[in-house]
Design a protein around this motif. Structure first.
Motif, PDB file in Angstrom:
ATOM      1  N   ALA A  22       0.834  -1.218   0.000  1.00 55.90           N
ATOM      2  CA  ALA A  22       0.000   0.000   0.000  1.00 55.90           C
ATOM      3  C   ALA A  22       0.864   1.262   0.000  1.00 55.90           C
ATOM      4  N   GLU A  23       1.970   1.224   0.725  1.00 50.64           N
ATOM      5  CA  GLU A  23       2.840   2.398   0.822  1.00 50.64           C
ATOM      6  C   GLU A  23       3.620   2.641  -0.468  1.00 50.64           C
ATOM      7  N   LEU A  24       4.058   1.554  -1.116  1.00 51.43           N
ATOM      8  CA  LEU A  24       4.915   1.675  -2.303  1.00 51.43           C
ATOM      9  C   LEU A  24       4.127   1.585  -3.604  1.00 51.43           C
ATOM     10  N   ASN A  25       2.860   1.186  -3.455  1.00 48.33           N
ATOM     11  CA  ASN A  25       1.973   1.048  -4.620  1.00 48.33           C
ATOM     12  C   ASN A  25       2.515   0.049  -5.643  1.00 48.33           C
ATOM     13  N   THR A  26       3.150  -0.998  -5.140  1.00 52.79           N
ATOM     14  CA  THR A  26       3.657  -2.042  -6.022  1.00 52.79           C
ATOM     15  C   THR A  26       3.824  -3.338  -5.243  1.00 52.79           C
ATOM     16  N   HIS A  27       3.777  -4.458  -5.942  1.00 49.08           N
ATOM     17  CA  HIS A  27       3.987  -5.760  -5.297  1.00 49.08           C
ATOM     18  C   HIS A  27       5.428  -5.830  -4.794  1.00 49.08           C
ATOM     19  N   VAL A  28       5.616  -6.349  -3.588  1.00 52.36           N
ATOM     20  CA  VAL A  28       6.953  -6.407  -2.975  1.00 52.36           C
ATOM     21  C   VAL A  28       7.409  -7.867  -2.906  1.00 52.36           C
ATOM     22  N   ASP A  29       8.653  -8.110  -3.262  1.00 57.74           N
ATOM     23  CA  ASP A  29       9.228  -9.457  -3.234  1.00 57.74           C
ATOM     24  C   ASP A  29       9.430  -9.900  -1.776  1.00 57.74           C
ATOM     25  N   GLU A  30       8.598 -10.842  -1.325  1.00 55.72           N
ATOM     26  CA  GLU A  30       8.637 -11.253   0.088  1.00 55.72           C
ATOM     27  C   GLU A  30       9.940 -11.974   0.455  1.00 55.72           C
ATOM     28  N   LYS A  31      10.490 -12.721  -0.486  1.00 57.21           N
ATOM     29  CA  LYS A  31      11.748 -13.442  -0.232  1.00 57.21           C
ATOM     30  C   LYS A  31      12.862 -12.448   0.101  1.00 57.21           C
ATOM     31  N   LEU A  32      12.890 -11.364  -0.639  1.00 60.46           N
ATOM     32  CA  LEU A  32      13.895 -10.327  -0.422  1.00 60.46           C
ATOM     33  C   LEU A  32      13.699  -9.652   0.936  1.00 60.46           C
ATOM     34  N   VAL A  33      12.438  -9.410   1.293  1.00 57.74           N
ATOM     35  CA  VAL A  33      12.143  -8.785   2.598  1.00 57.74           C
ATOM     36  C   VAL A  33      12.644  -9.695   3.722  1.00 57.74           C
ATOM     37  N   LYS A  34      12.401 -11.007   3.599  1.00 56.85           N
ATOM     38  CA  LYS A  34      12.869 -11.958   4.624  1.00 56.85           C
ATOM     39  C   LYS A  34      14.385 -11.907   4.762  1.00 56.85           C
ATOM     40  N   GLU A  35      15.076 -11.833   3.637  1.00 58.46           N
ATOM     41  CA  GLU A  35      16.549 -11.775   3.675  1.00 58.46           C
ATOM     42  C   GLU A  35      17.024 -10.528   4.408  1.00 58.46           C
ATOM     43  N   LYS A  36      16.352  -9.416   4.167  1.00 59.54           N
ATOM     44  CA  LYS A  36      16.728  -8.163   4.839  1.00 59.54           C
ATOM     45  C   LYS A  36      16.442  -8.236   6.340  1.00 59.54           C
ATOM     46  N   ILE A  37      15.298  -8.833   6.707  1.00 61.31           N
ATOM     47  CA  ILE A  37      14.973  -8.994   8.135  1.00 61.31           C
ATOM     48  C   ILE A  37      16.066  -9.826   8.815  1.00 61.31           C
ATOM     49  N   MET A  38      16.453 -10.940   8.184  1.00 61.88           N
ATOM     50  CA  MET A  38      17.481 -11.811   8.753  1.00 61.88           C
ATOM     51  C   MET A  38      18.817 -11.079   8.913  1.00 61.88           C
ATOM     52  N   LYS A  39      19.157 -10.288   7.923  1.00 62.23           N
ATOM     53  CA  LYS A  39      20.426  -9.530   7.964  1.00 62.23           C
ATOM     54  C   LYS A  39      20.445  -8.607   9.187  1.00 62.23           C
ATOM     55  N   HIS A  40      19.363  -7.846   9.359  1.00 63.31           N
ATOM     56  CA  HIS A  40      19.317  -6.888  10.475  1.00 63.31           C
ATOM     57  C   HIS A  40      19.181  -7.610  11.817  1.00 63.31           C
ATOM     58  N   PHE A  41      18.417  -8.691  11.836  1.00 64.06           N
ATOM     59  CA  PHE A  41      18.240  -9.476  13.061  1.00 64.06           C
ATOM     60  C   PHE A  41      19.591 -10.033  13.523  1.00 64.06           C
ATOM     61  N   SER A  42      20.367 -10.580  12.581  1.00 58.95           N
ATOM     62  CA  SER A  42      21.643 -11.193  12.966  1.00 58.95           C
ATOM     63  C   SER A  42      22.646 -10.146  13.453  1.00 58.95           C
ATOM     64  N   THR A  43      22.578  -8.926  12.909  1.00 60.17           N
ATOM     65  CA  THR A  43      23.453  -7.848  13.385  1.00 60.17           C
ATOM     66  C   THR A  43      23.066  -7.443  14.810  1.00 60.17           C
ATOM     67  N   LEU A  44      21.757  -7.231  15.024  1.00 60.93           N
ATOM     68  CA  LEU A  44      21.279  -6.781  16.335  1.00 60.93           C
ATOM     69  C   LEU A  44      21.550  -7.825  17.421  1.00 60.93           C
ATOM     70  N   PHE A  45      21.258  -9.078  17.114  1.00 62.98           N
ATOM     71  CA  PHE A  45      21.375 -10.143  18.120  1.00 62.98           C
ATOM     72  C   PHE A  45      22.766 -10.795  18.124  1.00 62.98           C
ATOM     73  N   GLU A  46      23.644 -10.318  17.226  1.00 63.50           N
ATOM     74  CA  GLU A  46      24.996 -10.877  17.102  1.00 63.50           C
ATOM     75  C   GLU A  46      24.926 -12.405  17.005  1.00 63.50           C
ATOM     76  N   CYS A  47      24.054 -12.852  16.091  1.00 57.37           N
ATOM     77  CA  CYS A  47      23.824 -14.282  15.945  1.00 57.37           C
ATOM     78  C   CYS A  47      24.111 -14.715  14.522  1.00 57.37           C
ATOM     79  N   GLU A  48      24.050 -16.013  14.322  1.00 62.71           N
ATOM     80  CA  GLU A  48      24.275 -16.562  12.992  1.00 62.71           C
ATOM     81  C   GLU A  48      23.133 -17.508  12.660  1.00 62.71           C
ATOM     82  N   PHE A  49      22.537 -17.340  11.482  1.00 58.75           N
ATOM     83  CA  PHE A  49      21.478 -18.253  11.051  1.00 58.75           C
ATOM     84  C   PHE A  49      22.101 -19.478  10.392  1.00 58.75           C
ATOM     85  N   VAL A  50      21.589 -20.650  10.775  1.00 56.39           N
ATOM     86  CA  VAL A  50      22.108 -21.898  10.177  1.00 56.39           C
ATOM     87  C   VAL A  50      20.954 -22.691   9.586  1.00 56.39           C
TER      88      VAL A  50
END
Length: 233
Positions: free
Chosen positions: A205-233
């Protein structure tokens, strides 16, 4: 206890809410049982951490402090909309989950990271805020209201990501729901999070276009791992 900073990532795809909740409970119980055993036997077994990504079919869930009157549909109307309803054991009031929404359930032993629930919730919000920033969407916090909002303090305040967690013995479950391409019409059937007069929105709704959910998940994981100083396996 040695701190295990690895988080086992599982993308469950589209999965029934109740089945996913049962699975969360199973993982949650496994971690809690290990902690109880460690204490009882003065053992030092490592505890696991999990992060589940999932998309649910249309469902409304009510937190333990929630008010049923915030659901504006009868059982028959729910059925007609192809939606289900569950009273569950997280904090928060009522919310909606459905297709086009990224739901994340971190099931973590916070003793592997930090023992502070307030900090945990702020970090969850921060991971979403940083993700939205990559799309030039300015997400912020709203005082006294968990989750991520846009245009707080204006008549146009709207929620883009809901959060509700449960924690016991420093083990977390439930999590966040980010509206990416979700059908926002389903929110009209509830008073979201019990807050009257607050709108909801989505990245679509904000961007007025379909958003690639896979890409959003990757970005969430990137920021989550930085904040929590963790590693996804």
């Amino acid at each position: 206890m040695t701190q295990n900073k690895e988080i086992q990532l599982q993308d469950l795809g589209n999965k029934d809410y109740k089945e996913t909740w049962d699975y969360q409970e199973e993982l949650f119980k496994g971690i809690v049982d290990t902690k109880i055993r460690n204490r009882r036997e003065e053992a030092n077994s490592e505890t696991s951490n999990y992060f589940l990504f999932v998309e649910h079919p249309h469902v409304y869930t009510l937190g333990k402090s929630g008010d049923l009157s915030n659901l504006l549909l009868s059982e028959k109307q729910l059925e007609a909309k192809g939606a289900t309803f569950y009273k569950i054991n997280r904090g928060g009031d009522i919310t909606y989950h459905g297709p086009g929404q990224i739901v994340g359930y971190p099931i973590l032993d916070l003793e592997n990271f930090f023992t502070d629930i307030h900090k945990y919730l702020r970090f969850l919000e921060e991971a979403i805020i940083l993700t939205l920033a990559e799309y030039d969407i300015v997400g912020t916090r709203s005082e006294g209201e968990t989750g991520v909002w846009l245009d707080v303090g204006t008549p146009f305040a709207r929620k883009i990501c809901a959060m509700g967690v449960r924690a016991s013995r420093w083990v977390t479950m439930h999590g966040f729901a980010l509206n990416v391409n979700a059908n926002l019409g389903y929110f009209d059937n509830i008073i979201p999070c019990g807050i009257k007069g607050k709108a909801v929105t989505s990245m679509h709704a904000e961007l007025n276009t379909h958003v690639d959910e896979k890409l959003v998940k990757e970005k969430i994981m990137k920021h989550f791992s930085t904040l929590f100083e963790c590693e996804f396996v």
